[in-house]
Design an enzyme around this catalytic site. Structure first.
Site, PDB file in Angstrom:
ATOM      1  N   HIS A   1     -55.771  43.687   9.135  1.00 14.12           N
ATOM      2  CA  HIS A   1     -55.436  44.186   7.829  1.00 14.12           C
ATOM      3  C   HIS A   1     -56.760  44.776   7.141  1.00 14.12           C
ATOM      4  O   HIS A   1     -56.570  45.188   5.755  1.00 14.12           O
ATOM      5  CB  HIS A   1     -55.245  42.779   7.195  1.00 14.12           C
ATOM      6  CG  HIS A   1     -53.608  42.347   7.598  1.00 14.12           C
ATOM      7  ND1 HIS A   1     -52.838  42.952   7.448  1.00 14.12           N
ATOM      8  CD2 HIS A   1     -53.516  41.099   8.151  1.00 14.12           C
ATOM      9  CE1 HIS A   1     -51.758  42.200   8.301  1.00 14.12           C
ATOM     10  NE2 HIS A   1     -52.327  40.961   8.521  1.00 14.12           N
TER      11      HIS A   1
ATOM     12  N   ASP B   1     -49.128  41.862  16.403  1.00 14.72           N
ATOM     13  CA  ASP B   1     -49.192  40.759  15.750  1.00 14.72           C
ATOM     14  C   ASP B   1     -47.862  40.667  14.850  1.00 14.72           C
ATOM     15  O   ASP B   1     -47.298  41.837  14.779  1.00 14.72           O
ATOM     16  CB  ASP B   1     -50.451  40.906  14.918  1.00 14.72           C
ATOM     17  CG  ASP B   1     -50.498  39.873  13.798  1.00 14.72           C
ATOM     18  OD1 ASP B   1     -51.476  38.877  13.990  1.00 14.72           O
ATOM     19  OD2 ASP B   1     -50.027  39.772  12.571  1.00 14.72           O
TER      20      ASP B   1
ATOM     21  N   HIS C   1     -47.561  40.718  11.867  1.00 15.75           N
ATOM     22  CA  HIS C   1     -47.714  41.668  10.591  1.00 15.75           C
ATOM     23  C   HIS C   1     -48.258  43.059  10.848  1.00 15.75           C
ATOM     24  O   HIS C   1     -48.847  42.976  11.834  1.00 15.75           O
ATOM     25  CB  HIS C   1     -48.614  40.957   9.642  1.00 15.75           C
ATOM     26  CG  HIS C   1     -48.496  39.430   9.298  1.00 15.75           C
ATOM     27  ND1 HIS C   1     -49.220  38.499   9.877  1.00 15.75           N
ATOM     28  CD2 HIS C   1     -47.718  38.897   8.406  1.00 15.75           C
ATOM     29  CE1 HIS C   1     -48.344  37.239   9.396  1.00 15.75           C
ATOM     30  NE2 HIS C   1     -47.603  37.533   8.436  1.00 15.75           N
TER      31      HIS C   1
ATOM     32  N   ASP D   1     -48.302  35.092  15.853  1.00 14.98           N
ATOM     33  CA  ASP D   1     -47.728  34.823  14.880  1.00 14.98           C
ATOM     34  C   ASP D   1     -46.097  35.089  15.042  1.00 14.98           C
ATOM     35  O   ASP D   1     -45.452  34.950  14.154  1.00 14.98           O
ATOM     36  CB  ASP D   1     -48.419  34.936  13.467  1.00 14.98           C
ATOM     37  CG  ASP D   1     -49.009  36.186  13.362  1.00 14.98           C
ATOM     38  OD1 ASP D   1     -48.695  37.225  14.367  1.00 14.98           O
ATOM     39  OD2 ASP D   1     -49.587  36.420  12.243  1.00 14.98           O
TER      40      ASP D   1
HETATM   41  C1  SP5 Z   1     -54.179  38.072  10.726  1.00 17.88           C
HETATM   42  C2  SP5 Z   1     -52.816  37.685  10.049  1.00 17.88           C
HETATM   43  O1  SP5 Z   1     -52.014  37.280  10.699  1.00 17.88           O
HETATM   44  N1  SP5 Z   1     -52.875  37.776   8.806  1.00 17.88           N
HETATM   45  C3  SP5 Z   1     -51.657  37.424   8.034  1.00 17.88           C
HETATM   46  C4  SP5 Z   1     -51.796  36.858   6.468  1.00 17.88           C
HETATM   47  C5  SP5 Z   1     -50.591  36.628   5.974  1.00 17.88           C
HETATM   48  N2  SP5 Z   1     -51.088  36.010   4.576  1.00 17.88           N
HETATM   49  C6  SP5 Z   1     -49.898  35.969   3.700  1.00 17.88           C
HETATM   50  C7  SP5 Z   1     -48.649  35.356   4.332  1.00 17.88           C
HETATM   51  C8  SP5 Z   1     -47.627  35.271   3.168  1.00 17.88           C
HETATM   52  C9  SP5 Z   1     -46.619  34.564   3.842  1.00 17.88           C
HETATM   53  N3  SP5 Z   1     -45.311  34.484   2.740  1.00 17.88           N
HETATM   54  C10 SP5 Z   1     -44.315  33.732   3.210  1.00 17.88           C
HETATM   55  C11 SP5 Z   1     -43.270  34.345   4.391  1.00 17.88           C
HETATM   56  C12 SP5 Z   1     -42.549  33.391   5.227  1.00 17.88           C
HETATM   57  N4  SP5 Z   1     -41.822  33.912   6.287  1.00 17.88           N
HETATM   58 ZN    ZN Z   2     -50.408  38.260  11.515  1.00 19.39          ZN
END
Ligand code: SP5
Ligand code: ZN
Length: 361
Positions: A173, A210, A212, A297
Site C-alpha cells: 500500500h 493479497d 487488497h 487476508d
Molecule cells: C497489507 C494489508 O492487508 N493492509 C490492509 C489494511 C486494511 N485496513 C483497513 C480495513 C478497513 C476494513 N473495513 C471493513 C471491511 C470488512 N469487509
Molecule cells: Zn491486505
C-alpha cells in the site's frame, strides 16, 4: 524452500482506527511468530538475517536502494517523527503517532511541501489511520525492506528459483510518499530495484494476491513498461480509490497494469477465473523475474477480507501459478493476512503447491 526472517521485524507494534475504535493493529508481531512456529516443524529452511548486525555499507546501500522509489522527505519523516513528537511532549514513549488531517483536494491549491507543524506532517505522509508510527517502526520497516533485498541476493547467489521473505510490516500500500494500510516502505519495489542492479532492462512481473489492491505498487510502476503489475482483490474494498479495471498504466506502459477486482463473497472457483487472466497477462509479458505479493487476508475467516478461500486452496493457487510460470526466478513477499492461528497452515499449503510444481534451477 528458503524462508528469510529478521527478528527486528517483530519490534513494530502499533494501533489503528478500525471502524470507530482505536485498537491494537491487526497487523501484529504474532503473525510472524505463528508462521515461524509452523515452518519450524516443516522441512523448509528458515534463515535468520539481521540488518541490525550488518555493516554500515550494507545499511547505506539499502537506504540508497529505497531512495530510488521513495521520497527523501517521507523517509526522513519515518525515521524522525516519533522522536520529534516525543521531544515536543506530543506522545509518551509507549504511544503512537497517528495522523490528524490528511491532504485534501482543493480547487485553490495542491500542496507540494509538508506542513511546517510536525503534528500535521503525520497526515501529509499517510493516507489512513492504520499506519501508526511508534519508537520501533523505523527499525522494523528497514529490517522488512532488507529482507526483500536479501531474497533477491539469495536467488542470485544460491542459484535457487524461489525465496520467501517474511516481511513485516508489509509494503504494497506504500507508494513511496505515504504510509497506509499497515505499510511504510514498498518491499516489492525494493526487490525489483535490487534485481535491476544487475539487469537494468529486465522484464518483471508482479502478481499481487493479497485481498487488497496494492495501490502503492501500482503507483510506483504505473509508467514503467518493463514492469507488469496484476492484482486480484476485493471489489470496492480498502483502499477504495484504486484497483479499477480501467487503471491500465500510463504512456508507454499502457497495458502493463491489470486490475482484476472480484466481488466480495466470491468462491475459490471464481478466484481461479481471475487468476487465469492474471497469468495470461504475466505470460504475455515474458518476465525474467517474478514478484509475488502474498497476502492471506483472502482466507475465508479473515476479519478484513470476504473471499471464500480455504487452507487447501492455497496449494492449488500456488500450483496454478508455478505450473504456468515454471523456472522464472521468483521472490515471494508476505503482505497481509490476519487470522494468526491459520497463517502457518496457509503458508505451508501454499509452499506445498509451489514446490510440487515444475521448477528447476
Ligand atoms: C497489507 C494489508 O492487508 N493492509 C490492509 C489494511 C486494511 N485496513 C483497513 C480495513 C478497513 C476494513 N473495513 C471493513 C471491511 C470488512 N469487509
Ligand atoms: Zn491486505
Amino acid at each position: 524452500m528458503l524462508i528469510l526472517h529478521d527478528p527486528d521485524t517483530l519490534s513494530h507494534e502499533t494501533i489503528e482506527l478500525l471502524g470507530s475504535k482505536v485498537i491494537p493493529a491487526l497487523e501484529s508481531p504474532s503473525r510472524i511468530l505463528a508462521i515461524l512456529e509452523a515452518v519450524s516443524k516443516s522441512q523448509h529452511e528458515v534463515k535468520h538475517i539481521r540488518l541490525h548486525d550488518s555493516s554500515e555499507a550494507t545499511f547505506d546501500s539499502l537506504i540508497e536502494l529505497i531512495g530510488q522509489t521513495h521520497d527523501q522527505g517521507y523517509l526522513g519523516h519515518l525515521k524522525n517523527v516519533f522522536k520529534q513528537w516525543r521531544d515536543d511532549g506530543l506522545v509518551e514513549e509507549c504511544e503512537h503517532v497517528l495522523p490528524e488531517c490528511f491532504v485534501f483536494t482543493s480547487t485553490a491549491r495542491t500542496p507540494t511541501q509538508p506542513p511546517k507543524d510536525i503534528y500535521a506532517r503525520a497526515g501529509y505522509y499517510a493516507f489512513d489511520m492504520s499506519s501508526g508510527i511508534m519508537n520501533k517502526t523505523y527499525v522494523s520497516t528497514m529490517a522488512s525492506a532488507n529482507l526483500a533485498v536479501a531474497a533477491v541476493r539469495r536467488l542470485r547467489d544460491d542459484q535457487v528459483n524461489e525465496v520467501v521473505a517474511l516481511c513485516r510490516p508489509p509494503g504494497h500500500h506504500c507508494n513511496g510518499h505515504k504510509a497506509g494500510g499497515y505499510c511504510y516502505v514498498n518491499n516489492a519495489a525494493l526487490s525489483i530495484s535490487e534485481w535491476r542492479r544487475q539487469s537494468p532492462n529486465a522484464r518483471v512481473g508482479i502478481l499481487d494476491v493479497d485481498f487488497h489492491h496494492g495501490n502503492g505498487t501500482q503507483d510506483i510502476f504505473y509508467s514503467d513498461p518493463n514492469v507488469f503489475y496484476t492484482s486480484i482483490h476485493g471489489a470496492d474494498e480498502f483502499p477504495y480509490y484504486t484497483g479499477n479495471e480501467d487503471e491500465r498504466g500510463d504512456g508507454d506502459a499502457i497495458g502493463t497494469n491489470l486490475n482484476l477486482p472480484l466481488e466480495t463473497g466470491s468462491s475459490f472457483d471464481q478466484y481461479l477465473q481471475k487468476l487465469e487472466s492474471a497469468l495470461a497477462g504475466l505470460l504475455k509479458h515474458e518476465p525474467e523475474f517474478l514478484l509475488v505479493s502474498l497476502g492471506f487476508d483472502t482466507f475465508n475467516l479473515d476479519p478484513l477480507g470476504s473471499f471464500k478461500i480455504h487452507t487447501e486452496d492455497y496449494e492449488v493457487l500456488a500450483r496454478t501459478v508455478r505450473t504456468r510460470l515454471p523456472n522464472v526466478q521468483t521472490v515471494i513477499l508476505l503482505e497481509g493476512g490476519y487470522v494468526v492461528e491459520h497463517l502457518g497452515s496457509n503458508l505451508l499449503s501454499f509452499l506445498k503447491g509451489w514446490e510440487g510444481s515444475a521448477s528447476s534451477p
